[in-house]
Design an enzyme around this catalytic site. Structure first.
Site, PDB file in Angstrom:
ATOM      1  N   LYS A  13      67.909  33.719  57.017  1.00  0.00           N
ATOM      2  CA  LYS A  13      69.525  33.752  56.725  1.00  0.00           C
ATOM      3  C   LYS A  13      69.748  32.272  55.933  1.00  0.00           C
ATOM      4  CE  LYS A  13      71.020  33.496  60.898  1.00  0.00           C
ATOM      5  NZ  LYS A  13      69.900  33.782  61.797  1.00  0.00           N
ATOM      6  N   ARG A  88      78.658  35.163  66.487  1.00  0.00           N
ATOM      7  CA  ARG A  88      77.336  35.686  67.270  1.00  0.00           C
ATOM      8  C   ARG A  88      77.803  36.390  68.492  1.00  0.00           C
ATOM      9  NH1 ARG A  88      72.388  31.923  66.540  1.00  0.00           N
ATOM     10  NH2 ARG A  88      73.000  30.466  64.746  1.00  0.00           N
ATOM     11  N   ARG A 122      58.256  26.906  61.846  1.00  0.00           N
ATOM     12  CA  ARG A 122      59.622  26.400  60.988  1.00  0.00           C
ATOM     13  C   ARG A 122      59.359  24.942  61.187  1.00  0.00           C
ATOM     14  NH1 ARG A 122      65.243  28.676  61.541  1.00  0.00           N
ATOM     15  NH2 ARG A 122      65.599  27.864  63.792  1.00  0.00           N
ATOM     16  N   ARG A 155      62.404  21.424  65.550  1.00  0.00           N
ATOM     17  CA  ARG A 155      63.548  21.295  66.233  1.00  0.00           C
ATOM     18  C   ARG A 155      63.354  21.870  67.868  1.00  0.00           C
ATOM     19  NH1 ARG A 155      67.600  25.363  63.334  1.00  0.00           N
ATOM     20  NH2 ARG A 155      67.759  26.168  65.529  1.00  0.00           N
ATOM     21  N   ARG A 166      66.920  32.612  72.714  1.00  0.00           N
ATOM     22  CA  ARG A 166      67.942  32.784  71.562  1.00  0.00           C
ATOM     23  C   ARG A 166      67.941  34.311  70.970  1.00  0.00           C
ATOM     24  NH1 ARG A 166      65.483  28.568  68.549  1.00  0.00           N
ATOM     25  NH2 ARG A 166      66.373  29.086  66.643  1.00  0.00           N
TER      26      ARG A 166
HETATM   27  P1  ADP Z   1      68.892  30.061  65.074  1.00  0.00           P
HETATM   28  O1  ADP Z   1      69.918  30.866  64.171  1.00  0.00           O
HETATM   29  O2  ADP Z   1      67.645  30.099  64.523  1.00  0.00           O
HETATM   30  O3  ADP Z   1      69.302  30.183  66.472  1.00  0.00           O
HETATM   31  P2  ADP Z   1      71.181  28.000  64.376  1.00  0.00           P
HETATM   32  O4  ADP Z   1      70.528  26.468  63.727  1.00  0.00           O
HETATM   33  O5  ADP Z   1      71.775  28.670  63.553  1.00  0.00           O
HETATM   34  O6  ADP Z   1      69.271  28.606  64.448  1.00  0.00           O
HETATM   35  O7  ADP Z   1      71.636  27.661  65.846  1.00  0.00           O
HETATM   36  C1  ADP Z   1      71.082  26.658  66.713  1.00  0.00           C
HETATM   37  C2  ADP Z   1      71.901  26.646  67.960  1.00  0.00           C
HETATM   38  O8  ADP Z   1      73.295  26.454  67.707  1.00  0.00           O
HETATM   39  C3  ADP Z   1      72.036  28.107  68.702  1.00  0.00           C
HETATM   40  O9  ADP Z   1      71.002  28.312  69.639  1.00  0.00           O
HETATM   41  C4  ADP Z   1      73.367  27.770  69.505  1.00  0.00           C
HETATM   42  O10 ADP Z   1      72.974  26.948  70.760  1.00  0.00           O
HETATM   43  C5  ADP Z   1      74.278  26.938  68.601  1.00  0.00           C
HETATM   44  N1  ADP Z   1      75.185  27.807  67.607  1.00  0.00           N
HETATM   45  C6  ADP Z   1      74.881  28.071  66.366  1.00  0.00           C
HETATM   46  N2  ADP Z   1      75.860  28.842  65.989  1.00  0.00           N
HETATM   47  C7  ADP Z   1      76.571  29.224  66.913  1.00  0.00           C
HETATM   48  C8  ADP Z   1      77.566  30.205  67.248  1.00  0.00           C
HETATM   49  N3  ADP Z   1      77.961  30.987  66.266  1.00  0.00           N
HETATM   50  N4  ADP Z   1      78.071  30.319  68.501  1.00  0.00           N
HETATM   51  C9  ADP Z   1      77.645  29.431  69.480  1.00  0.00           C
HETATM   52  N5  ADP Z   1      76.621  28.618  69.381  1.00  0.00           N
HETATM   53  C10 ADP Z   1      76.056  28.762  68.040  1.00  0.00           C
END
Ligand code: ADP
Length: 210
Positions: A13, A88, A122, A155, A166
């Site tokens: 994405k 999400r 990653r 990370r 996740r």
């Molecule tokens: P990934 O999509 O691989 O989980 P991201 O960098 O997009 O990685 O997100 C990392 C973390 O940030 C998530 O596991 C969550 O804790 C937080 N996060 C990101 N987007 C959201 C969201 N829309 N709602 C709530 N928490 C979020």
């Protein structure tokens, strides 16, 4: 034009959102990246979300709503936003549906096995947040960010236990939103296991029709 790009962790994405945002002059809103910026800047939001994110859990809806609204007011997002990692959950979608008109919701479909493989390989730049992959998207110099020359890191939520958490959240909370997008006739599904270039071509085809 506002676009939602969604798919399980590792589906590409972020990589695709970056290119699409450039192609169409849109703002790439990576919710994870925005939250990591808050942590780095030690803001009140950053302090609140740090431990939640380290566990791989979702941060509270008030925080994501606040960030989405803040970004939508920037002049850089005048032409629209590519939403990456947002919404999400049903609560987030309810807020978004009230405040934004969404033109397309594109799912990058990926098997669980491939998802875990990709996240394990990653690597991320701690300075600019750019993602690389040891197999699919290597930096020019091994272990070093092309842009900042910083040493790449893994990370802390890209470790097995947190990845599992996740993915569980993705399947239980994010994937069901497909039904809502279907009702609005904005849903398209792409095979996320194809090459980066092929996925990009598929997305561009969908957007041309908008
Ligand atoms: P990934 O999509 O691989 O989980 P991201 O960098 O997009 O990685 O997100 C990392 C973390 O940030 C998530 O596991 C969550 O804790 C937080 N996060 C990101 N987007 C959201 C969201 N829309 N709602 C709530 N928490 C979020």
């Amino acid at each position: 034009m506002n676009i939602i790009l969604f798919g399980p962790q590792g589906s590409g994405k972020g990589t695709q959102a970056e290119t699409i945002a450039k192609d169409y002059g849109l703002y790439h809103l990576s919710m994870g990246e925005e939250l990591r910026k808050e942590i780095k800047a030690k803001t009140p939001i950053g302090k609140k979300v740090e431990s939640i994110m380290a566990k791989g859990e979702l941060v509270p809806v008030e925080i994501t709503s606040q960030i989405a609204i803040k970004i939508s007011k920037l002049k850089e997002s005048k032409k629209g936003i590519v939403f990456d990692g947002y919404p999400r959950s049903p609560e987030q979608w309810a807020f978004m549906n009230k405040n934004f008109k969404i033109d397309a919701a594109i799912e990058l479909d990926l098997s669980e096995k491939e998802s875990v493989n990709r996240i394990a390989s990653r690597r991320t730049c701690p300075k600019c947040g750019k993602n690389y992959n040891l197999i699919y998207l290597k930096p020019k110099v091994a272990g070093i960010c092309d842009v900042d020359k910083e040493k790449l890191i893994q990370r802390n939520d890209d470790k097995p236990k947190e990845i599992k958490k996740r993915l569980e959240i993705y399947h239980s909370q994010t994937e069901p939103l497909k039904k809502e997008y279907q009702k609005l006739k904005i849903l398209s599904i792409i095979d996320g296991e194809q090459s980066i270039e092929k996925v990009h071509t598929d997305i561009a085809k969908i957007l041309k029709k908008k």
